[in-house]
Design an enzyme around this catalytic site. Structure first.
Site, PDB file in Angstrom:
ATOM      1  N   ASP A  55      50.423  64.357  33.209  1.00 37.44           N
ATOM      2  CA  ASP A  55      51.639  63.074  32.261  1.00 37.44           C
ATOM      3  C   ASP A  55      51.201  61.542  32.103  1.00 37.44           C
ATOM      4  OD1 ASP A  55      53.242  64.604  30.198  1.00 37.44           O
ATOM      5  OD2 ASP A  55      54.529  65.013  32.386  1.00 37.44           O
ATOM      6  N   GLN A  58      58.046  69.327  33.309  1.00 40.09           N
ATOM      7  CA  GLN A  58      58.941  69.103  31.684  1.00 40.09           C
ATOM      8  C   GLN A  58      60.227  68.247  32.119  1.00 40.09           C
ATOM      9  OE1 GLN A  58      57.001  69.953  28.747  1.00 40.09           O
ATOM     10  NE2 GLN A  58      58.750  68.762  27.865  1.00 40.09           N
ATOM     11  N   LYS A  98      52.117  74.059  25.362  1.00 39.77           N
ATOM     12  CA  LYS A  98      51.772  73.583  25.838  1.00 39.77           C
ATOM     13  C   LYS A  98      50.371  74.923  26.212  1.00 39.77           C
ATOM     14  CE  LYS A  98      53.791  69.868  27.095  1.00 39.77           C
ATOM     15  NZ  LYS A  98      54.632  69.041  27.777  1.00 39.77           N
TER      16      LYS A  98
HETATM   17  N1  GUN Z   1      59.072  65.604  27.658  1.00 38.34           N
HETATM   18  C1  GUN Z   1      59.209  65.141  26.371  1.00 38.34           C
HETATM   19  N2  GUN Z   1      57.993  64.625  26.655  1.00 38.34           N
HETATM   20  C2  GUN Z   1      57.712  64.720  27.918  1.00 38.34           C
HETATM   21  C3  GUN Z   1      55.930  64.538  27.651  1.00 38.34           C
HETATM   22  O1  GUN Z   1      55.509  64.457  27.577  1.00 38.34           O
HETATM   23  N3  GUN Z   1      55.730  64.695  30.028  1.00 38.34           N
HETATM   24  C4  GUN Z   1      56.766  65.594  29.994  1.00 38.34           C
HETATM   25  N4  GUN Z   1      56.720  65.450  31.658  1.00 38.34           N
HETATM   26  N5  GUN Z   1      58.317  65.604  29.404  1.00 38.34           N
HETATM   27  C5  GUN Z   1      58.211  65.497  27.810  1.00 38.34           C
END
Ligand code: GUN
Length: 296
Positions: free
Chosen positions: A123, A100, A56
């Site tokens: 998200d 996350q 990211k």
């Molecule tokens: N953990 C696994 N996939 C995701 C996601 O799309 N967003 C977040 N915040 N955590 C994750």
């Protein structure tokens, strides 16, 4: 890509096309003095999370975002995480906040998700975003389901009237995916079945699927006997399985027994190289959308 008689639905060209499409919008924002700002909060040292977060960070920097990762120790209290989010909610240079998941056990994830301002919920996990999605209103769509819809568009897959079966009811993939695909909209309009761990005779349902989306979180869960000839398979799984012959000691497989299921499929997403590549692209897209919204 055509392989024998099934199409391999690679994520790479789709993600590239999404990111290419963002460039003009980012330039238009720059003319108005706005740089998309994304802040990722990572608590603890979950290995897969660290690798997602690095991706990211790298990709948002590449597009010229103001991107920041706040790395907090696994011992960070829930109150400190909530304070961090509160500070980011107030920061006008931050358009997207992503905490996350998974969070350490002593932190209530739902409480943290609900603390993010819905305008910065890139998200798409906040109840406001999820509510809009269910109602078919414009809002932030969770990145993985949004990425799957982009793949459906890119590869021109017919969806109207098709029976789409989702395996897995997570808030991140299964629930939003099912709700997106039942909307009376282009690239949706499916008859949807959502299966989960309490579904008896899973194969009875999966064998009816014209389009099968698998987000079960179990390595190679869907086997060839569970699908019908000509199915389109979207495999959301990313599982590490031990593999002594690999340098890392493991390899990545999906939730689908790819080799055997591919033989019966009209089209199938590979793992790695499929849906997984879409998630970050859609996160960037949601962040640009949020930056645009901030001008209104
Ligand atoms: N953990 C696994 N996939 C995701 C996601 O799309 N967003 C977040 N915040 N955590 C994750």
């Amino acid at each position: 890509m055509q392989n024998n008689d099934h199409i391999i639905l690679g994520g790479k060209p789709v993600a590239a096309s999404v990111k290419e499409g963002l460039k003009a919008r980012i330039s238009a924002l720059a003319e108005k003095g706005v740089t998309p700002g994304l802040t990722v909060v990572l608590v603890g040292e979950h290995p897969a999370s660290q690798s997602y977060v690095r991706s990211k960070e790298r990709q948002s920097a590449k597009l010229g975002f103001k991107s920041e990762v706040l790395r907090l120790t696994a011992e960070t209290s829930e109150a400190e995480v909530l304070n961090t989010v509160s500070r980011l909610n107030e920061d006008r240079s931050v358009h997207g906040i992503l905490v996350q998941l998974p969070l350490p056990k002593h932190i209530d994830s739902q409480k943290v998700i609900e603390s993010i301002h819905p305008d910065k919920d890139v998200d798409g996990f906040h109840p406001v975003s999820m509510g809009k999605l269910v109602l078919g209103l414009d809002g932030f769509v969770p990145c993985t389901p949004a990425g799957i819809v982009e793949m459906i568009k890119y590869y021109n897959l017919e969806t109207k009237g098709k029976h789409l079966v989702v395996v897995g009811r997570s808030n991140i993939v299964g629930k939003p995916m099912a709700n997106l695909m039942l909307q009376k909209k282009e690239h949706a309009n499916c008859t949807v079945t959502l299966c989960h761990t309490a579904t008896p005779n899973m194969s009875e349902f999966t064998r009816q699927a014209d389009i099968l989306v698998v987000a079960a979180g179990v390595a190679e869960y869907v086997t060839a006997d569970m699908v019908k000839e000509g199915v389109i398979v979207i495999d959301v799984g990313i599982n590490r399985v031990e593999d002594a012959s690999s340098e890392k000691g493991y390899r990545i497989v999906g939730d689908v027994d790819y080799v055997n299921v591919a033989k019966k499929s009209a089209a199938i997403t590979p793992v790695p190289g499929g849906v997984g590549l879409m998630t970050v692209a859609m996160l960037l897209s949601n962040t640009v959308k949020s930056a645009e919204n901030s001008l209104n």
